[in-house]
Design a protein around this motif. Structure first.
Motif, PDB file in Angstrom:
ATOM      1  N   THR A 176      -3.074  -6.530 -13.192  1.00  0.00           N
ATOM      2  CA  THR A 176      -3.021  -5.843 -14.619  1.00  0.00           C
ATOM      3  C   THR A 176      -3.862  -4.687 -14.754  1.00  0.00           C
ATOM      4  O   THR A 176      -5.295  -5.176 -14.131  1.00  0.00           O
ATOM      5  CB  THR A 176      -3.449  -7.066 -16.009  1.00  0.00           C
ATOM      6  OG1 THR A 176      -2.944  -8.616 -15.327  1.00  0.00           O
ATOM      7  CG2 THR A 176      -3.802  -6.399 -17.341  1.00  0.00           C
ATOM      8  N   LYS A 209      -8.953 -11.986 -26.969  1.00  0.00           N
ATOM      9  CA  LYS A 209      -7.550 -12.286 -26.287  1.00  0.00           C
ATOM     10  C   LYS A 209      -6.615 -11.891 -27.754  1.00  0.00           C
ATOM     11  O   LYS A 209      -6.533 -13.051 -28.717  1.00  0.00           O
ATOM     12  CB  LYS A 209      -7.143 -13.356 -25.557  1.00  0.00           C
ATOM     13  CG  LYS A 209      -5.775 -13.330 -24.979  1.00  0.00           C
ATOM     14  CD  LYS A 209      -5.885 -14.477 -23.592  1.00  0.00           C
ATOM     15  CE  LYS A 209      -4.450 -14.402 -23.195  1.00  0.00           C
ATOM     16  NZ  LYS A 209      -4.328 -15.318 -22.001  1.00  0.00           N
ATOM     17  N   PRO A 232      -1.616  -6.424 -21.607  1.00  0.00           N
ATOM     18  CA  PRO A 232      -0.932  -7.402 -22.283  1.00  0.00           C
ATOM     19  C   PRO A 232      -0.255  -7.639 -20.202  1.00  0.00           C
ATOM     20  O   PRO A 232       0.096  -6.911 -20.074  1.00  0.00           O
ATOM     21  CB  PRO A 232      -0.060  -8.005 -22.961  1.00  0.00           C
ATOM     22  CG  PRO A 232       0.264  -6.103 -23.089  1.00  0.00           C
ATOM     23  CD  PRO A 232      -0.917  -5.506 -22.844  1.00  0.00           C
ATOM     24  N   SER A 284      -2.238 -10.864 -28.197  1.00  0.00           N
ATOM     25  CA  SER A 284      -0.393 -10.985 -28.025  1.00  0.00           C
ATOM     26  C   SER A 284      -0.287  -9.295 -27.602  1.00  0.00           C
ATOM     27  O   SER A 284       0.018  -8.788 -26.289  1.00  0.00           O
ATOM     28  CB  SER A 284       0.234 -11.220 -28.400  1.00  0.00           C
ATOM     29  OG  SER A 284       0.197 -10.582 -30.364  1.00  0.00           O
ATOM     30  N   PHE A 285      -1.402  -8.066 -27.688  1.00  0.00           N
ATOM     31  CA  PHE A 285      -1.023  -6.883 -27.092  1.00  0.00           C
ATOM     32  C   PHE A 285      -1.994  -6.543 -26.379  1.00  0.00           C
ATOM     33  O   PHE A 285      -2.811  -5.427 -25.666  1.00  0.00           O
ATOM     34  CB  PHE A 285      -1.485  -5.567 -28.274  1.00  0.00           C
ATOM     35  CG  PHE A 285      -1.698  -6.358 -29.255  1.00  0.00           C
ATOM     36  CD1 PHE A 285      -3.151  -5.738 -29.113  1.00  0.00           C
ATOM     37  CD2 PHE A 285      -1.977  -6.888 -30.728  1.00  0.00           C
ATOM     38  CE1 PHE A 285      -4.984  -6.105 -29.946  1.00  0.00           C
ATOM     39  CE2 PHE A 285      -3.270  -7.178 -31.246  1.00  0.00           C
ATOM     40  CZ  PHE A 285      -4.507  -6.191 -31.165  1.00  0.00           C
ATOM     41  N   GLY A 286      -3.088  -7.395 -25.531  1.00  0.00           N
ATOM     42  CA  GLY A 286      -3.768  -7.118 -24.507  1.00  0.00           C
ATOM     43  C   GLY A 286      -5.230  -7.304 -25.186  1.00  0.00           C
ATOM     44  O   GLY A 286      -5.161  -8.505 -25.924  1.00  0.00           O
ATOM     45  N   GLY A 312      -9.877 -12.049 -21.174  1.00  0.00           N
ATOM     46  CA  GLY A 312      -8.664 -12.933 -21.725  1.00  0.00           C
ATOM     47  C   GLY A 312      -9.300 -14.264 -21.546  1.00  0.00           C
ATOM     48  O   GLY A 312      -8.399 -15.279 -22.496  1.00  0.00           O
TER      49      GLY A 312
END
Length: 256
Positions: A192, A144, A185, A146-148, A105
């Motif tokens: 992660t 990338k 995310p 916001s959810f991954g 990301g």
């Protein structure tokens, strides 16, 4: 290394020839614990060969070329292995000569690559020698959100030796792999999670040293610091020449 400009550089010695994305990512910057089995390009050690290459980038790094001559296969051929790669980056530009197969990301990547390798009279176990020709196309998309961070990587390969009356000593045939991964995310503890699935298939030609092979990897990585620190757990199901097997792999990668 003689670095003249972004558009023209000269490298000589033992290093990775212009080849597929997986090889130019190496074992430490790929997106899977095990190197793809469908990659059958010749090498002296760990994908490396002795030779010379020129390479460069144009259009703010969006177009990259790499071409060189290397020692190649050593079974009687006096001719060099000639190798070339062309990469087109449609989103963010990647780095220099090498690349990664995931950037976790840090940048958005949509990349297309094409490779060709050729060496005359370098294939065969008898008096009859054939010309080696290998090529592949590869693809990487990572973005990338916001959810991954979803990642899709794929490659297709072809290898031929043109040996009509002798047993080949290479993996002749065609192969491909497709890999899908998803970096969750935020953080789950100190790192992660990144689940992934990869499918590989190699279809052997007559006389190939590598048999028909199908492999499915289902993995889960725990990313502490990108490629510098990660833990991988992989369930692998394989079928090699009709013989099935299962394996569980557990790996730790740490780089300073």
């Amino acid at each position: 290394k003689i670095n003249i400009s972004d558009a023209f550089n000269i490298w000589a010695g033992r290093f990775l020839p212009p080849s597929d994305r997986s090889n130019l990512s190496g074992p430490y910057y790929g997106n899977s614990w095990a190197f793809p089995l469908v990659q059958q390009y010749p090498a002296i050690f760990a994908g490396r060969d002795d030779g010379l290459a020129v390479w460069g980038k144009f259009v703010d790094g969006m177009v990259k070329y790499q071409v060189g001559a290397f020692k190649g296969r050593t079974n009687g051929s006096d001719m060099p292995l000639v190798s070339g790669r062309l990469t087109l980056n449609l989103w963010d530009a990647e780095g220099g000569y090498y690349n990664s197969s995931t950037y976790y990301g840090s940048q958005d990547v949509l990349a297309l690559g094409a490779v060709a390798m050729y060496q005359s009279e370098s294939v065969g176990t008898g008096e009859t020698k054939g010309d080696y020709l290998g090529w592949n196309v590869d693809f990487l998309m990572e973005k990338k959100f916001s959810f991954g961070v979803p990642t899709l990587e794929a490659a297709m390969y072809s290898y031929s030796g043109d040996v009509p009356d002798a047993e080949s000593d290479i993996g002749q045939g065609t192969g491909f792999f497709a890999l899908v991964s998803y970096l969750l995310p935020g953080e789950q503890g100190p790192g992660t999670l990144q689940p992934k699935v990869r499918y590989q298939q190699f279809t052997a030609a007559d006389g190939s040293m590598v048999p028909d092979t199908t492999t499915v990897d289902i993995g889960l990585d725990y990313i502490f610091d990108g490629h510098n620190a990660r833990v991988s757990a992989v369930y692998q199901n394989s079928d090699v020449a009709g013989v099935a097997s299962d394996a569980f792999l557990l790996g730790l990668q740490a780089q300073l």
